[in-house]
Design a protein around this motif. Structure first.
Motif, mmCIF file in Angstrom:
data_model
loop_
_atom_site.group_PDB
_atom_site.id
_atom_site.type_symbol
_atom_site.label_atom_id
_atom_site.label_comp_id
_atom_site.label_asym_id
_atom_site.label_seq_id
_atom_site.Cartn_x
_atom_site.Cartn_y
_atom_site.Cartn_z
ATOM 1 N N ARG A 122 1.142 -1.360 0.075
ATOM 2 C CA ARG A 122 -0.169 -0.094 -0.020
ATOM 3 C C ARG A 122 0.535 1.187 0.077
ATOM 4 N N LYS A 123 0.892 2.358 -0.495
ATOM 5 C CA LYS A 123 1.418 3.300 -1.279
ATOM 6 C C LYS A 123 0.908 4.597 -0.002
ATOM 7 N N LEU A 124 1.344 5.277 0.795
ATOM 8 C CA LEU A 124 1.085 6.076 1.957
ATOM 9 C C LEU A 124 2.138 7.185 1.601
ATOM 10 N N ASP A 125 1.458 8.225 1.710
ATOM 11 C CA ASP A 125 2.072 9.708 0.858
ATOM 12 C C ASP A 125 0.928 10.509 1.570
ATOM 13 N N GLY A 126 2.001 11.944 2.318
ATOM 14 C CA GLY A 126 1.237 12.922 3.674
ATOM 15 C C GLY A 126 2.511 13.894 3.726
ATOM 16 N N PHE A 127 2.342 15.188 4.329
ATOM 17 C CA PHE A 127 2.572 15.480 4.422
ATOM 18 C C PHE A 127 3.605 15.968 5.590
ATOM 19 N N LEU A 128 4.901 16.239 6.293
ATOM 20 C CA LEU A 128 5.193 16.102 7.192
ATOM 21 C C LEU A 128 4.741 17.320 8.418
ATOM 22 N N PRO A 129 3.685 17.089 8.957
ATOM 23 C CA PRO A 129 3.484 18.347 10.513
ATOM 24 C C PRO A 129 4.258 19.675 10.378
ATOM 25 N N GLY A 130 3.232 20.112 10.357
ATOM 26 C CA GLY A 130 4.400 22.390 10.237
ATOM 27 C C GLY A 130 5.525 22.031 9.084
ATOM 28 N N SER A 131 5.047 21.643 7.839
ATOM 29 C CA SER A 131 5.892 21.260 6.821
ATOM 30 C C SER A 131 5.758 21.416 5.278
ATOM 31 N N SER A 132 6.492 22.685 4.268
ATOM 32 C CA SER A 132 5.714 21.795 3.042
ATOM 33 C C SER A 132 6.663 21.053 2.307
ATOM 34 N N TYR A 133 7.259 19.853 3.364
ATOM 35 C CA TYR A 133 8.171 18.432 3.068
ATOM 36 C C TYR A 133 6.936 17.763 3.157
ATOM 37 N N ARG A 134 6.735 16.935 1.717
ATOM 38 C CA ARG A 134 5.893 15.825 1.157
ATOM 39 C C ARG A 134 6.855 14.264 1.880
ATOM 40 N N LEU A 135 7.020 13.153 2.242
ATOM 41 C CA LEU A 135 6.715 12.196 2.855
ATOM 42 C C LEU A 135 6.400 11.141 1.816
ATOM 43 N N ARG A 136 7.105 10.319 1.348
ATOM 44 C CA ARG A 136 6.462 8.478 0.155
ATOM 45 C C ARG A 136 6.727 7.216 0.033
ATOM 46 N N GLY A 137 6.009 6.452 0.928
ATOM 47 C CA GLY A 137 6.772 4.973 1.431
ATOM 48 C C GLY A 137 5.946 3.861 0.943
ATOM 49 N N ILE A 138 5.969 3.231 0.860
ATOM 50 C CA ILE A 138 4.912 1.763 0.594
ATOM 51 C C ILE A 138 6.021 0.872 1.463
ATOM 52 N N ASN A 139 4.001 0.240 2.598
ATOM 53 C CA ASN A 139 3.821 -0.120 3.373
ATOM 54 C C ASN A 139 3.931 -1.847 2.939
ATOM 55 N N ASP A 140 4.635 -2.857 3.675
ATOM 56 C CA ASP A 140 4.304 -4.274 2.869
ATOM 57 C C ASP A 140 3.456 -4.191 2.961
ATOM 58 N N ARG A 141 3.081 -5.365 4.107
ATOM 59 C CA ARG A 141 1.955 -5.093 4.351
ATOM 60 C C ARG A 141 1.098 -5.082 6.040
ATOM 61 N N LEU A 142 0.034 -4.344 5.483
ATOM 62 C CA LEU A 142 -1.062 -4.626 6.695
ATOM 63 C C LEU A 142 -1.813 -5.541 6.775
ATOM 64 N N THR A 143 -2.156 -5.714 8.349
ATOM 65 C CA THR A 143 -2.987 -7.192 8.802
ATOM 66 C C THR A 143 -3.194 -6.361 9.941
ATOM 67 N N ARG A 144 -4.404 -7.189 10.369
ATOM 68 C CA ARG A 144 -5.299 -6.837 11.747
ATOM 69 C C ARG A 144 -4.844 -7.909 12.556
ATOM 70 N N ARG A 145 -5.054 -8.276 13.657
ATOM 71 C CA ARG A 145 -5.103 -9.005 14.309
ATOM 72 C C ARG A 145 -6.372 -9.790 14.987
ATOM 73 N N ALA A 146 -6.359 -10.488 15.896
ATOM 74 C CA ALA A 146 -7.744 -10.990 15.970
ATOM 75 C C ALA A 146 -8.392 -9.910 17.077
ATOM 76 N N ASP A 147 -7.447 -9.160 18.211
ATOM 77 C CA ASP A 147 -8.504 -8.026 18.877
ATOM 78 C C ASP A 147 -8.727 -7.057 18.843
ATOM 79 N N GLY A 148 -8.438 -7.207 17.169
ATOM 80 C CA GLY A 148 -8.437 -5.860 15.817
ATOM 81 C C GLY A 148 -7.708 -5.069 16.264
ATOM 82 N N THR A 149 -6.623 -4.804 16.698
ATOM 83 C CA THR A 149 -4.722 -3.894 16.095
ATOM 84 C C THR A 149 -4.677 -3.979 14.999
ATOM 85 N N ILE A 150 -4.803 -2.994 14.602
ATOM 86 C CA ILE A 150 -4.046 -2.879 13.302
ATOM 87 C C ILE A 150 -2.220 -2.693 13.101
ATOM 88 N N GLU A 151 -1.573 -3.668 12.684
ATOM 89 C CA GLU A 151 -0.172 -3.192 12.483
ATOM 90 C C GLU A 151 0.488 -3.404 10.452
#
Length: 151
Positions: A122-151
């Motif tokens: 999953r692609k991630l994209d956003g601005f660094l808080p309080g600045s005009s700099y943008r960060l971009r990355g890719i999340n390798d794997r996003l999971t949901r555990r049985a207790d609902g926690t997102i990792e």
């Protein structure tokens, strides 16, 4: 001036500021030589991404399938651009190391049901808080555990 930063760009700057300047500021094409350890990481990454894409579709691939996928990923036309920079290792050593990593991972996490995979690459994209700099990355794997926690 560059205003978009990725993990790759920041790691390039950290390891070689001049390479960062050539690649990200001056847009100079550099030779496409890939160190064997970097390529090994990419191939293992692709193999695990394939594994979890199949698990997400309700199928658990066999270890033999994954090893075959891994081996075929090393059979690329650009292989001459992969260079071994350690005199005590060969390309076959890197391939064997990766195969061993996948086998150990498979043995440890089978049947891959400790968390539900809800996203891969999953692609991630956003601005660094309080600045005009943008960060971009890719999340390798996003999971949901049985207790609902997102990792």
């Amino acid at each position: 001036m560059i205003s978009l930063f990725s993990h790759n760009a920041l790691k390039t700057f950290e390891s070689c500021p001049r390479r960062f300047k050539f690649r990200f500021i001056e847009n100079i094409e550099l030779p496409k030589r890939v160190p064997a350890n970097i390529y090994l990481g990419q191939v293992v990454h692709r193999t695990l991404a394939r594994l979890y894409a199949m698990v997400q579709d309700g199928k658990v691939p066999t270890l033999a399938y994954l090893i075959d996928f891994y081996n075929k990923t090393w059979e690329v036309p650009e292989r001459e651009q992969i260079h071994v920079d350690r005199d005590y290792m060969t390309m076959d050593d890197y391939i064997a190391n990766g195969r061993s990593m996948i086998e150990k991972y498979y043995a440890k996490y089978t049947p891959f049901d400790s968390a539900k995979t809800i996203g891969i690459e999953r692609k991630l994209d956003g601005f660094l808080p309080g600045s005009s700099y943008r960060l971009r990355g890719i999340n390798d794997r996003l999971t949901r555990r049985a207790d609902g926690t997102i990792e």
